[in-house]
Design an enzyme around this catalytic site. Structure first.
Site, short mmCIF file in Angstrom:
data_model
loop_
_atom_site.label_atom_id
_atom_site.label_comp_id
_atom_site.label_asym_id
_atom_site.label_seq_id
_atom_site.Cartn_x
_atom_site.Cartn_y
_atom_site.Cartn_z
N ARG A 94 26.04 -48.81 7.87
CA ARG A 94 26.23 -48.54 6.42
C ARG A 94 24.81 -48.39 5.68
O ARG A 94 23.82 -48.86 6.28
CB ARG A 94 26.93 -49.96 5.83
CG ARG A 94 27.16 -49.85 4.43
CD ARG A 94 28.04 -48.67 3.84
NE ARG A 94 28.54 -49.19 2.51
CZ ARG A 94 29.21 -48.38 1.82
NH1 ARG A 94 29.53 -47.01 2.04
NH2 ARG A 94 29.73 -48.69 0.38
N THR A 377 32.55 -69.73 -8.50
CA THR A 377 31.21 -69.50 -8.57
C THR A 377 30.80 -68.08 -8.64
O THR A 377 29.58 -67.58 -8.77
CB THR A 377 30.44 -69.86 -7.30
OG1 THR A 377 31.20 -69.57 -6.00
CG2 THR A 377 30.53 -71.64 -7.28
N ASP A 429 28.40 -47.57 -4.88
CA ASP A 429 29.52 -48.57 -4.52
C ASP A 429 29.12 -50.10 -4.95
O ASP A 429 29.94 -50.85 -4.55
CB ASP A 429 29.74 -48.41 -3.02
CG ASP A 429 30.53 -47.44 -2.54
OD1 ASP A 429 31.43 -46.57 -3.45
OD2 ASP A 429 30.74 -47.16 -1.52
N SER A 453 32.28 -51.56 1.27
CA SER A 453 32.77 -50.34 1.18
C SER A 453 34.36 -50.89 1.44
O SER A 453 34.66 -51.83 1.50
CB SER A 453 32.42 -49.85 2.68
OG SER A 453 33.15 -48.65 3.14
N SER A 454 35.09 -49.91 1.50
CA SER A 454 36.59 -49.97 1.81
C SER A 454 37.03 -49.41 2.99
O SER A 454 38.13 -49.59 3.41
CB SER A 454 37.57 -49.56 0.77
OG SER A 454 37.19 -49.86 -0.45
N GLY A 475 39.85 -42.18 1.96
CA GLY A 475 40.50 -42.29 0.81
C GLY A 475 39.87 -43.32 -0.18
O GLY A 475 41.01 -43.92 -0.97
N GLY A 476 38.89 -43.63 -0.26
CA GLY A 476 38.54 -44.62 -1.11
C GLY A 476 39.05 -46.11 -1.03
O GLY A 476 39.38 -46.36 0.24
#
Length: 584
Positions: A94, A377, A429, A453-454, A475-476
């Site tokens: 990432r 929190t 993001d 991320s997804s 696909g987000g």
């Protein structure tokens, strides 16, 4: 020596596959979003390459042929299954925020957040790319062929050119500001020398060549990590980011030199008779999809219709609950204490599952209090944007497998290029607002942090630890729902992979319930338009329903009991499945 003895000796000496009854030693399979990538990866397997080798080649080709979705200027998450000992290794490639970034990155001088389209353009949203570091690290551990040889198919294709596909043409046409980047315009557009108006997207069938990208690949092939993270390629990236006139960024050569992909523990949970494994933070995909499965496990989904009202309702409710926890707790675990074990705790998931009303939509779900978390929190933040993504699934002849999802964030990323490749806009993001009601947002910008991320690359194991399936999707944030529903199709309904990745989509990200529809004339229109029939019944249950196209890009492979393989490529995109020795 007798004829029988000689035959036995030859089998021992050469380990000839033909002398084995295990067909898994004979085959490999590839499923990617582009036929050039699938063919190139299959050729690597045919040469004796590993699943990792094939994945590297596929990504290098996809950077060229599907630049709107992924590339070496972006990031990835990879799950690797080792057939010899049934072990799983994950690689986090990432992108990272620059070391000089802070939580004000996307705040205007008045303290208000930038509009997303403004923030996503230019150098500011570009995170330090992680693809090459992750691929290098994976190759060091699981590669069989020489690193440089894996670059040859992409180099050759970049120099000789390939025919522009309808999907690539449409993506170029719709990518506003892409032609403002002179280097991108030279590759993806035709000027007024060929047409009556300047900067027309290259048409379908145009032979697209990309010599700058070929030159970049030659440097990385020869010099490894230094070919990308140091030298002329690194300098080109920094120049493109920092000198952007619209939205200059912060990345430096030091950010690139310091980047390193990370091996992380997979997140795994039982589901029915199987074990499902995914990536942990900084992606929310693995945890959230596993939570959806855990929330639905009390229900006998195998007895329900896959496209029925009850199934759609239950899936939407489980998704609401999982996304409520995702939005509060999940972010880069190197910066935030994510209660991973608590979120997957079976008693916790059972207690959350009991919140599902079987005959009424619950409305917006509140986050729970999983074991290991501290109440109130953190502030919740949805962060639902991520579009420029691709997924591949590969199994090699030795039974090793790769499930890998790659992204540049939105289509064509930040709409700037360097060295012939697209640069990501993954920093969008992050949450633009660092705190809410006096509480910090877990996914706020911090120096050196990876944005949430997804992406949900997944592996499914049988009870004995052997591999059952490889699956994932672009696909987000809808990736989570796409992947979870495909997993349910494979496990609960025992669908062939092609059926599992082609089935109708129902998505709920703790808001509207989205039902899939497609434009008239689409190959899937006759099937998918029928799903709109659930809109009215779901509305009667209290859902706010939206019927719309939902363009997943699911790709998967399943291992059958006899060792044969069954693959599928999402018909919503241009993917293909290739079996070593011939197309499936």
């Amino acid at each position: 020596m007798s004829l029988l003895a000689r035959c036995f000796a030859l089998c021992l000496l050469f380990a000839v596959a033909a002398c084995s009854d295990d067909p898994r030693q004979h085959k490999g399979m590839v499923a990617t979003a582009n036929t050039h990538a699938s063919d190139a990866a299959a050729a690597i397997l045919a040469k004796g390459g590993s699943a990792t080798d094939a994945a590297i080649t596929a990504q290098l080709v996809l950077t060229l042929t599907e630049p709107q979705s992924s590339g070496i200027g972006g990031g990835l998450f990879m799950l690797h299954y080792q057939g010899a000992d049934a072990s799983i290794t994950t690689f986090d490639g990432r992108e990272k925020a620059p070391l000089s970034a802070d939580e004000t990155l996307f705040l205007k001088p008045d303290g208000k957040p930038m509009a997303w389209p403004d923030a996503a353009l230019g150098g500011k949203p570009v995170g330090t790319p992680g693809v090459i570091s992750a691929l290098w690290k994976a190759h060091q551990k699981f590669g069989k062929l020489e690193w440089a040889g894996l670059f040859e198919p992409a180099i050759e294709l970049a120099e000789q050119g390939f025919a522009v596909s309808p999907r690539l043409h449409a993506a170029i046409t719709n990518a506003s500001h892409l032609d403002s980047d002179d280097a991108a315009a030279a590759v993806y557009f035709l000027g007024d020398g060929d047409y009556d108006e300047p900067n027309v997207a290259v048409p379908v069938g145009h032979i697209l060549k990309n010599q700058p990208y070929a030159d970049t690949l030659k440097l990385i092939a020869a010099n490894g990590l230094d070919g990308f993270y140091k030298g002329s390629v690194a300098q080109a990236i920094v120049n493109a980011v920092r000198s952007n006139e619209v939205n200059p960024g912060l990345m430096t050569l030091a950010d690139l030199a310091a980047y390193e992909a990370i091996e992380r523990q997979p997140v795994c949970a039982p589901y029915r008779a199987y074990k499902v494994c995914g990536m942990g933070p900084p992606t929310s995909g693995g945890l959230t999809s596993l939570m959806i499965l855990g929330l639905l496990e009390p229900y006998q989904l195998a007895k329900l219709e896959p496209d029925g009202l009850v199934t759609a309702h239950l899936f939407a409710q489980a998704s609401r609950l999982a996304f409520a926890d995702r939005n509060r707790y999940m972010a880069d675990a190197d910066f935030v204490d994510v209660p991973v074990a608590g979120l997957l705790d079976r008693q916790y998931l059972r207690s959350r599952s009991r919140l599902i009303n079987p005959v009424r939509d619950m409305g917006s779900a509140a986050p729970g209090l999983p074991p290991g978390s501290v109440e109130d929190t953190l502030a919740a933040d949805a962060g639902l944007v991520e579009h420029g993504t691709s997924h591949l699934a590969i199994v090699d002849r030795d039974g090793n497998a790769v499930s890998m999802t790659m992204s540049v964030e939105r289509a064509f990323g930040a709409r700037i290029t360097a060295g012939g490749f697209v640069l990501n806009n993954q920093l969008t993001d992050f949450s633009f607002v660092p705190s809410k009601a006096g509480k910090p947002v877990a996914n706020r910008v911090q120096a050196g942090k990876r944005p949430r991320s997804s992406m949900s690359p997944s592996l499914v194991l049988n009870g004995d630890g052997s591999l059952f399936a490889v699956v994932g999707s672009p696909g987000g944030s809808r990736i989570i729902g796409y992947t979870a529903r495909a997993l349910i199709g494979l496990i609960d309904w025992q669908m062939p992979v092609q059926d599992a990745v082609s089935q109708l989509h129902v998505i709920n990200r703790n808001g509207r319930t989205e039902l899939e529809d497609t434009a008239p004339g689409s190959d899937l229109a006759g099937t998918l338009n029928q799903f709109a029939r659930l809109a009215a019944p779901l509305a009667d249950l209290g859902h706010t329903v939206e019927v719309k196209p939902l363009t997943s890009g699911l790709h998967g492979i399943r291992i059958l009991e006899d060792g044969q393989m069954d693959g599928g490529a999402d018909p919503r995109r241009e993917g293909t499945v290739v079996e070593v020795g011939g197309k499936k």
